[in-house]
Design a protein around this motif. Structure first.
Motif, PDB file in Angstrom:
ATOM      1  N   GLN A  56       0.621  -1.268   0.114  1.00  0.00           N
ATOM      2  CA  GLN A  56       0.162  -0.035  -0.047  1.00  0.00           C
ATOM      3  C   GLN A  56       0.872   1.263  -0.055  1.00  0.00           C
ATOM      4  O   GLN A  56       0.755   2.187  -0.720  1.00  0.00           O
ATOM      5  N   SER A  57       2.061   1.226   0.669  1.00  0.00           N
ATOM      6  CA  SER A  57       2.725   2.322   0.783  1.00  0.00           C
ATOM      7  C   SER A  57       3.464   2.580  -0.435  1.00  0.00           C
ATOM      8  O   SER A  57       3.677   3.504  -1.005  1.00  0.00           O
ATOM      9  N   ALA A  58       3.876   1.407  -1.138  1.00  0.00           N
ATOM     10  CA  ALA A  58       4.414   1.505  -2.752  1.00  0.00           C
ATOM     11  C   ALA A  58       3.638   2.188  -3.733  1.00  0.00           C
ATOM     12  O   ALA A  58       4.029   2.799  -4.271  1.00  0.00           O
ATOM     13  N   LEU A  59       2.410   1.664  -3.611  1.00  0.00           N
ATOM     14  CA  LEU A  59       1.247   2.147  -4.642  1.00  0.00           C
ATOM     15  C   LEU A  59       1.019   3.635  -4.233  1.00  0.00           C
ATOM     16  O   LEU A  59       0.931   4.581  -5.006  1.00  0.00           O
ATOM     17  N   ASN A  60       0.945   4.231  -2.905  1.00  0.00           N
ATOM     18  CA  ASN A  60       0.800   5.577  -2.413  1.00  0.00           C
ATOM     19  C   ASN A  60       2.018   6.344  -3.067  1.00  0.00           C
ATOM     20  O   ASN A  60       1.673   7.631  -3.681  1.00  0.00           O
ATOM     21  N   SER A  61       3.117   5.855  -2.999  1.00  0.00           N
ATOM     22  CA  SER A  61       4.394   6.440  -3.617  1.00  0.00           C
ATOM     23  C   SER A  61       4.269   6.656  -5.147  1.00  0.00           C
ATOM     24  O   SER A  61       4.483   7.751  -5.732  1.00  0.00           O
ATOM     25  N   PHE A  62       3.793   5.405  -5.596  1.00  0.00           N
ATOM     26  CA  PHE A  62       3.556   5.587  -7.142  1.00  0.00           C
ATOM     27  C   PHE A  62       2.801   6.554  -7.401  1.00  0.00           C
ATOM     28  O   PHE A  62       2.892   7.283  -8.346  1.00  0.00           O
ATOM     29  N   ASN A  63       1.453   6.827  -6.806  1.00  0.00           N
ATOM     30  CA  ASN A  63       0.346   7.706  -7.171  1.00  0.00           C
ATOM     31  C   ASN A  63       0.879   9.085  -6.877  1.00  0.00           C
ATOM     32  O   ASN A  63       0.651  10.063  -7.784  1.00  0.00           O
ATOM     33  N   LYS A  64       1.649   9.396  -5.666  1.00  0.00           N
ATOM     34  CA  LYS A  64       2.272  10.850  -5.770  1.00  0.00           C
ATOM     35  C   LYS A  64       3.165  11.114  -6.704  1.00  0.00           C
ATOM     36  O   LYS A  64       2.960  12.392  -7.077  1.00  0.00           O
ATOM     37  N   ILE A  65       4.171  10.265  -7.346  1.00  0.00           N
ATOM     38  CA  ILE A  65       4.968  10.663  -8.469  1.00  0.00           C
ATOM     39  C   ILE A  65       3.851  10.843  -9.791  1.00  0.00           C
ATOM     40  O   ILE A  65       4.079  11.874 -10.252  1.00  0.00           O
ATOM     41  N   LEU A  66       3.089  10.134  -9.814  1.00  0.00           N
ATOM     42  CA  LEU A  66       2.292  10.309 -11.133  1.00  0.00           C
ATOM     43  C   LEU A  66       1.235  11.141 -11.127  1.00  0.00           C
ATOM     44  O   LEU A  66       1.353  11.847 -11.982  1.00  0.00           O
ATOM     45  N   LEU A  67       0.737  11.834  -9.833  1.00  0.00           N
ATOM     46  CA  LEU A  67      -0.305  12.739  -9.664  1.00  0.00           C
ATOM     47  C   LEU A  67       0.816  14.136  -9.912  1.00  0.00           C
ATOM     48  O   LEU A  67       0.481  15.062 -10.571  1.00  0.00           O
ATOM     49  N   SER A  68       1.921  14.135  -8.984  1.00  0.00           N
ATOM     50  CA  SER A  68       2.898  15.234  -9.567  1.00  0.00           C
ATOM     51  C   SER A  68       3.145  15.588 -10.711  1.00  0.00           C
ATOM     52  O   SER A  68       3.167  16.828 -11.269  1.00  0.00           O
ATOM     53  N   ASP A  69       3.425  14.595 -11.575  1.00  0.00           N
ATOM     54  CA  ASP A  69       3.870  14.846 -12.910  1.00  0.00           C
ATOM     55  C   ASP A  69       2.782  15.328 -13.710  1.00  0.00           C
ATOM     56  O   ASP A  69       2.880  16.054 -14.864  1.00  0.00           O
ATOM     57  N   HIS A  70       1.497  14.754 -13.462  1.00  0.00           N
ATOM     58  CA  HIS A  70       0.284  15.024 -14.011  1.00  0.00           C
ATOM     59  C   HIS A  70       0.081  16.524 -14.033  1.00  0.00           C
ATOM     60  O   HIS A  70      -0.469  17.094 -14.941  1.00  0.00           O
ATOM     61  N   ILE A  71      -0.043  16.947 -12.722  1.00  0.00           N
ATOM     62  CA  ILE A  71      -0.113  18.381 -12.596  1.00  0.00           C
ATOM     63  C   ILE A  71       0.944  19.311 -13.167  1.00  0.00           C
ATOM     64  O   ILE A  71       0.405  20.176 -13.886  1.00  0.00           O
ATOM     65  N   LYS A  72       2.132  18.887 -13.180  1.00  0.00           N
ATOM     66  CA  LYS A  72       3.316  19.725 -13.842  1.00  0.00           C
ATOM     67  C   LYS A  72       3.126  19.412 -15.226  1.00  0.00           C
ATOM     68  O   LYS A  72       3.652  20.446 -15.801  1.00  0.00           O
ATOM     69  N   THR A  73       2.821  18.777 -16.110  1.00  0.00           N
ATOM     70  CA  THR A  73       2.645  18.345 -17.238  1.00  0.00           C
ATOM     71  C   THR A  73       1.144  18.639 -17.978  1.00  0.00           C
ATOM     72  O   THR A  73       0.894  19.819 -18.405  1.00  0.00           O
ATOM     73  N   CYS A  74       0.351  17.757 -17.769  1.00  0.00           N
ATOM     74  CA  CYS A  74      -0.886  17.815 -18.587  1.00  0.00           C
ATOM     75  C   CYS A  74      -1.736  18.887 -18.046  1.00  0.00           C
ATOM     76  O   CYS A  74      -2.371  19.572 -18.811  1.00  0.00           O
ATOM     77  N   VAL A  75      -1.945  19.197 -16.573  1.00  0.00           N
ATOM     78  CA  VAL A  75      -2.904  20.077 -16.068  1.00  0.00           C
ATOM     79  C   VAL A  75      -2.217  21.549 -16.501  1.00  0.00           C
ATOM     80  O   VAL A  75      -3.243  22.195 -16.982  1.00  0.00           O
ATOM     81  N   CYS A  91      -9.529  17.926  -9.319  1.00  0.00           N
ATOM     82  CA  CYS A  91     -10.175  17.746  -7.980  1.00  0.00           C
ATOM     83  C   CYS A  91     -10.841  16.615  -7.789  1.00  0.00           C
ATOM     84  O   CYS A  91     -10.747  15.885  -6.577  1.00  0.00           O
ATOM     85  N   LYS A  92     -11.636  15.919  -8.585  1.00  0.00           N
ATOM     86  CA  LYS A  92     -12.301  14.753  -8.725  1.00  0.00           C
ATOM     87  C   LYS A  92     -11.177  13.566  -8.400  1.00  0.00           C
ATOM     88  O   LYS A  92     -11.487  12.701  -7.752  1.00  0.00           O
ATOM     89  N   THR A  93     -10.169  13.642  -9.194  1.00  0.00           N
ATOM     90  CA  THR A  93      -9.207  12.658  -9.050  1.00  0.00           C
ATOM     91  C   THR A  93      -8.462  12.878  -7.647  1.00  0.00           C
ATOM     92  O   THR A  93      -8.378  11.438  -7.069  1.00  0.00           O
ATOM     93  N   ILE A  94      -8.300  13.784  -7.022  1.00  0.00           N
ATOM     94  CA  ILE A  94      -7.696  13.815  -5.794  1.00  0.00           C
ATOM     95  C   ILE A  94      -8.616  13.307  -4.781  1.00  0.00           C
ATOM     96  O   ILE A  94      -8.283  12.610  -3.982  1.00  0.00           O
ATOM     97  N   GLN A  95      -9.930  13.516  -4.981  1.00  0.00           N
ATOM     98  CA  GLN A  95     -10.990  12.946  -4.084  1.00  0.00           C
ATOM     99  C   GLN A  95     -10.928  11.566  -4.370  1.00  0.00           C
ATOM    100  O   GLN A  95     -11.157  10.987  -3.033  1.00  0.00           O
ATOM    101  N   LYS A  96     -10.867  11.098  -5.278  1.00  0.00           N
ATOM    102  CA  LYS A  96     -10.673   9.455  -5.423  1.00  0.00           C
ATOM    103  C   LYS A  96      -9.582   9.094  -4.794  1.00  0.00           C
ATOM    104  O   LYS A  96      -9.872   7.861  -4.073  1.00  0.00           O
ATOM    105  N   LEU A  97      -8.517   9.600  -4.774  1.00  0.00           N
ATOM    106  CA  LEU A  97      -7.373   9.058  -4.281  1.00  0.00           C
ATOM    107  C   LEU A  97      -7.265   9.197  -2.643  1.00  0.00           C
ATOM    108  O   LEU A  97      -6.583   8.562  -2.073  1.00  0.00           O
ATOM    109  N   MET A  98      -7.849  10.108  -2.091  1.00  0.00           N
ATOM    110  CA  MET A  98      -8.130  10.344  -0.777  1.00  0.00           C
ATOM    111  C   MET A  98      -9.133   9.297  -0.023  1.00  0.00           C
ATOM    112  O   MET A  98      -9.274   9.467   1.110  1.00  0.00           O
TER     113      MET A  98
END
Length: 99
Positions: A56-75, A91-98
């Motif tokens: 679960q920790s490894a998946l959370n870390s993966f999500n953090k990296i992917l989300l950060s990249d998504h914000i810096k590029t796609c968004v 915002c909807k994506t972050i809500q799902k992740l939380m």
């Protein structure tokens, strides 16, 4: 409406980003196989739960990296292109992740 906007989007990743994400996923896959082996071997519940927590920790870390990249590029690119709806999607994506 274009096919991209109605059905699915794609993102090209550079080699370094791609290799890092795949490396992380491969490690997570290995951890999952390890948990399966632990169950097969009838290992102690607490030991298995500890490994599940590590996954679960490894998946959370993966999500953090992917989300950060998504914000810096796609968004950022979408906002610069005038598509502010991407903020609602984020915002909807972050809500799902939380959950």
């Amino acid at each position: 409406m274009t096919e991209e906007s109605c059905c699915h989007k794609q993102k090209h990743r550079d080699d370094k980003e791609y290799k890092d994400l795949v490396h992380r996923l491969n490690r997570i896959e290995g951890q999952i196989r390890g948990i399966r082996n632990m169950v097969d071997e009838e290992r102690y519940c607490v030991d298995i739960l500890t490994q599940v927590s590590a996954v679960q920790s490894a998946l959370n870390s993966f999500n953090k990296i992917l989300l950060s990249d998504h914000i810096k590029t796609c968004v950022v690119e979408d906002i610069r292109g005038g598509n502010e709806e991407v903020v609602d999607e984020l915002c909807k994506t972050i809500q799902k992740l939380m959950k």
